[in-house]
Design a protein around this motif. Structure first.
Motif, PDB file in Angstrom:
ATOM      1  N   LEU A 116       0.753  -1.339   0.043  1.00 42.51           N
ATOM      2  CA  LEU A 116      -0.126   0.170   0.248  1.00 42.51           C
ATOM      3  C   LEU A 116       0.991   1.159  -0.027  1.00 42.51           C
ATOM      4  CD1 LEU A 116      -2.001   0.507   3.369  1.00 42.51           C
ATOM      5  CD2 LEU A 116       0.253  -0.777   2.936  1.00 42.51           C
ATOM      6  N   GLY A 117       0.213   2.298  -0.133  1.00 40.04           N
ATOM      7  CA  GLY A 117       0.945   3.707  -0.092  1.00 40.04           C
ATOM      8  C   GLY A 117       0.221   4.552  -1.218  1.00 40.04           C
ATOM      9  N   GLU A 132      -3.994   7.317  -3.845  1.00 40.98           N
ATOM     10  CA  GLU A 132      -3.732   6.460  -2.590  1.00 40.98           C
ATOM     11  C   GLU A 132      -3.896   4.960  -3.433  1.00 40.98           C
ATOM     12  OE1 GLU A 132      -3.168   7.290   0.431  1.00 40.98           O
ATOM     13  OE2 GLU A 132      -4.017   9.285   0.714  1.00 40.98           O
ATOM     14  N   ILE A 133      -2.864   4.139  -3.005  1.00 38.53           N
ATOM     15  CA  ILE A 133      -3.053   2.755  -3.339  1.00 38.53           C
ATOM     16  C   ILE A 133      -4.113   2.100  -2.223  1.00 38.53           C
ATOM     17  CG2 ILE A 133      -1.661   0.399  -3.676  1.00 38.53           C
ATOM     18  CD1 ILE A 133       0.554   2.053  -4.223  1.00 38.53           C
ATOM     19  N   LEU A 134      -5.399   1.922  -2.416  1.00 39.14           N
ATOM     20  CA  LEU A 134      -6.190   1.147  -1.458  1.00 39.14           C
ATOM     21  C   LEU A 134      -5.677  -0.349  -1.362  1.00 39.14           C
ATOM     22  CD1 LEU A 134      -9.600   2.856  -2.669  1.00 39.14           C
ATOM     23  CD2 LEU A 134      -7.686   3.465  -0.786  1.00 39.14           C
ATOM     24  N   SER A 135      -5.510  -0.976  -2.249  1.00 43.20           N
ATOM     25  CA  SER A 135      -5.038  -2.431  -2.118  1.00 43.20           C
ATOM     26  C   SER A 135      -4.127  -2.481  -3.394  1.00 43.20           C
ATOM     27  CB  SER A 135      -6.112  -3.327  -2.388  1.00 43.20           C
ATOM     28  OG  SER A 135      -6.653  -3.508  -3.582  1.00 43.20           O
ATOM     29  N   GLY A 136      -2.957  -3.270  -3.082  1.00 45.28           N
ATOM     30  CA  GLY A 136      -1.965  -3.809  -4.098  1.00 45.28           C
ATOM     31  C   GLY A 136      -2.002  -5.145  -3.522  1.00 45.28           C
ATOM     32  N   LEU A 170      -3.920  -3.407  -8.736  1.00 44.05           N
ATOM     33  CA  LEU A 170      -4.185  -2.332  -7.909  1.00 44.05           C
ATOM     34  C   LEU A 170      -5.553  -1.755  -7.851  1.00 44.05           C
ATOM     35  CD1 LEU A 170      -0.960  -2.085  -8.321  1.00 44.05           C
ATOM     36  CD2 LEU A 170      -1.284   0.423  -8.038  1.00 44.05           C
ATOM     37  N   THR A 171      -5.920  -1.175  -6.690  1.00 47.16           N
ATOM     38  CA  THR A 171      -7.200  -0.363  -6.509  1.00 47.16           C
ATOM     39  C   THR A 171      -6.378   1.074  -6.020  1.00 47.16           C
ATOM     40  OG1 THR A 171      -8.445  -2.456  -5.962  1.00 47.16           O
ATOM     41  CG2 THR A 171      -9.308  -0.274  -5.498  1.00 47.16           C
ATOM     42  N   LEU A 196      -7.448   5.586  -5.378  1.00 44.49           N
ATOM     43  CA  LEU A 196      -8.399   6.431  -5.025  1.00 44.49           C
ATOM     44  C   LEU A 196      -7.554   7.614  -5.612  1.00 44.49           C
ATOM     45  CD1 LEU A 196     -10.713   7.137  -3.215  1.00 44.49           C
ATOM     46  CD2 LEU A 196      -9.070   7.495  -1.452  1.00 44.49           C
ATOM     47  N   LEU A 199     -12.676   5.754  -7.550  1.00 40.44           N
ATOM     48  CA  LEU A 199     -11.677   4.657  -7.538  1.00 40.44           C
ATOM     49  C   LEU A 199     -11.245   4.078  -8.770  1.00 40.44           C
ATOM     50  CD1 LEU A 199     -13.213   4.653  -4.632  1.00 40.44           C
ATOM     51  CD2 LEU A 199     -12.223   2.064  -4.616  1.00 40.44           C
TER      52      LEU A 199
END
Lengths: 147, 147, 147
Positions: A48-49, A76-80, A97-98, A100, A106
């Motif tokens: 994340l990050g 923002e990386i909501l999920s990697g 990747l998801t 924001l 998204l």
């Protein structure tokens, strides 16, 4: 259960690697460089990050190729999520990747080169196996999958 | 590979902790309370479930501060990902959420206090290391990152 | 900290299982079949890939039942997260998905039967515990949760 899966792998927990990625580095090249440097042959990845810009893919089934989406702004990386396995005998990253954006929308896709790290915290869980799987081209899906 | 990462950490799998969070508890305070109670100094976290309301952050790069988004309704946690590391010598949670509302729209952001648990299933994978990283302020990004 | 959690579990890392799912199989039945075949009693699951169609649930709190959303088209799995625990003495899958369609829109929900795999790469991290938790009906939430 041949109808449920094509390949089964069983191993044990190996090295637990974690990284703070460098500001400005390419996210996929960073992950790829790390698994090559450490010779991680199989494992699971999460991170994340945030990113300064993103280049993501979506696979077109009919044409069996990826289309590309680019977003040139901080997200923002909501999920990697992803994994590492072998392709042509070398460690290879597959990640999704998801993201924001500032307006609360998204975005997401298959991680491609051209995604730039603002901040990145990466966990790589190595799995130790007798025989790590190798990715080969699969004509049914048009993807490179574990043989 | 100094250009790919700032910090590398290598450890082994430690305690595998899992929790059913209490209905009505604050999600971040719950996670924070657990890692303090167990003195988890480094590890990876994932969780799913649902929330009664959410308070999430998005980092404004130019102003180097978080803006806050609030949603006062039940949402599914599609992904909850994060990590625990030290900040000021104490266990500290960093987590991002992807949420789903009843209309099928997705929301997400950096987990802040004010997010209330409806149901929560949490996994904390401790990583045992000789020297767990400490978060310190990074002037380049305006974030507290692993030194 | 009885106010933060209802159930605490502590174990160690067990088998690390990974699968390439079969093209055309039902995603939930595939995951469910695997954990039954291997008798995985507790653990964490993550997966990515893509689906030919999806059937996902959203829990209506007031009515304490799931509503269903269906999408009959190829979508990338941006994140697949879940866990396995016991229900009625048998391994039981609980998983949430975030999906991406060709127009770049995101979808998601609680994984239900009727979601068909195009490609799937699944990681199951078994957690070895003295007493794996059992799901039982919880009248407060209307869900089956770890007792």
């Amino acid at each position: 259960m041949a109808n449920l899966y094509v390949k089964k792998l069983e191993g044990r927990s190996g090295r637990q690697l974690a990284y703070r990625l460098a500001y400005g580095c390419d996210l996929l090249e960073g992950l790829q460089g790390i698994v090559e440097e450490e010779d991680v042959r199989f494992g699971s990845i999460n991170f994340l990050g945030s990113v300064l810009k993103a280049r993501l893919g979506y696979f077109l089934v009919d044409e069996k190729r990826f289309i590309t989406m680019e977003q040139d702004r901080l997200m923002e990386i909501l999920s990697g999520m992803g994994n590492v396995s072998l392709k042509d005998g070398r460690p290879f990253i597959h990640a999704h990747l998801t993201l924001l954006d500032q307006e609360g929308r998204l975005h997401g896709g298959h991680l491609l080169p051209g995604t730039t790290v603002y901040a990145g915290e990466v966990f790589i869980e190595e799995i130790e196996l007798p025989a790590p799987p190798e990715r080969v081209y699969d004509p049914v899906t048009g993807l490179t999958l574990w043989e």
